[in-house]
Design an enzyme around this catalytic site. Structure first.
Site, short mmCIF file in Angstrom:
data_model
loop_
_atom_site.label_atom_id
_atom_site.label_comp_id
_atom_site.label_asym_id
_atom_site.label_seq_id
_atom_site.Cartn_x
_atom_site.Cartn_y
_atom_site.Cartn_z
N GLU A 23 -17.12 -40.35 10.99
CA GLU A 23 -18.29 -40.55 11.86
C GLU A 23 -18.77 -41.99 11.80
OE1 GLU A 23 -17.74 -38.22 9.62
OE2 GLU A 23 -18.78 -36.34 10.08
N CYS A 33 -16.40 -42.34 6.04
CA CYS A 33 -16.17 -41.11 6.82
C CYS A 33 -15.80 -41.45 8.28
CB CYS A 33 -17.44 -40.27 6.86
SG CYS A 33 -17.94 -39.60 5.27
N CYS A 58 -23.79 -39.93 6.73
CA CYS A 58 -23.48 -40.15 8.15
C CYS A 58 -24.63 -39.72 9.04
CB CYS A 58 -22.20 -39.41 8.53
SG CYS A 58 -20.72 -40.17 7.83
N1 THU Z 1 -15.43 -36.90 5.35
C1 THU Z 1 -15.63 -37.36 6.62
O1 THU Z 1 -14.85 -38.15 7.14
N2 THU Z 1 -16.73 -36.91 7.29
C2 THU Z 1 -17.66 -36.04 6.79
O2 THU Z 1 -18.66 -35.77 7.42
C3 THU Z 1 -17.44 -35.45 5.48
C4 THU Z 1 -16.33 -36.00 4.67
C5 THU Z 1 -14.25 -37.36 4.62
C6 THU Z 1 -14.52 -38.29 3.47
C7 THU Z 1 -13.33 -38.06 2.60
O3 THU Z 1 -12.29 -38.92 3.02
C8 THU Z 1 -12.91 -36.62 2.88
O4 THU Z 1 -13.56 -36.26 4.08
C9 THU Z 1 -13.27 -35.64 1.78
O5 THU Z 1 -14.60 -35.73 1.45
#
Ligand code: THU
Length: 131
Positions: A56, A54, A90
């Site tokens: 974060e 993610c 996260c």
């Molecule tokens: N994702 C994030 O980058 N941060 C979050 O807090 C939630 C989800 C991303 C992971 C994945 O690449 C996409 O969002 C869909 O879940």
């Protein structure tokens, strides 16, 4: 100190660097360290989906690997009409590195909301080996 609006702008810009060919869900983060530095991150997806990182955690791991310790706030920007809070994984990893952190959620429509990490994640796991 970086203002909230500058941090949100950095997160919105970072989301454009997301590698999200599977979900097409672009997320950006901008993390302000106690020493004043700002570290950005985006989600980086893997063809083996579970290996995706993610935005974060990308920002946090970049910061820690550059020697930053202690964090003030993080802005998280997602391409969604609803504001997108950090996922549970996260939240735990952020909490591992700071007891208190301001979490600013924002989107390209100019909407935003501010939380404290302690309200989003009130009962963290603590590694007993460290205490
Ligand atoms: N994702 C994030 O980058 N941060 C979050 O807090 C939630 C989800 C991303 C992971 C994945 O690449 C996409 O969002 C869909 O879940």
């Amino acid at each position: 100190m970086t203002g909230r609006s500058a941090l949100m702008a950095a997160a919105l810009e970072a989301r454009l660097r997301a590698h999200a060919p599977y979900s097409h869900f672009l997320v950006g983060a901008a993390l302000e360290a106690s020493d004043g530095r700002v570290f950005t991150g985006c989600n980086v997806e893997s063809s083996s989906y579970g290996l995706t990182v993610c935005a974060e955690r990308t920002a946090l791991f970049k910061a820690v690997s550059e020697g930053a310790r202690g964090f003030v706030r993080i802005a998280v920007a997602a391409d969604a009409s609803a504001l997108t809070p950090p996922c549970g994984a996260c939240r735990q990893v952020l909490r591992d590195h700071c007891a208190e952190l301001e979490v600013i959620l924002c989107n390209p429509r100019g909407e935003s909301k501010v939380y404290q990490l302690s309200e989003l994640f009130p009962h963290p796991f603590h590694d007993q080996m460290l205490s």
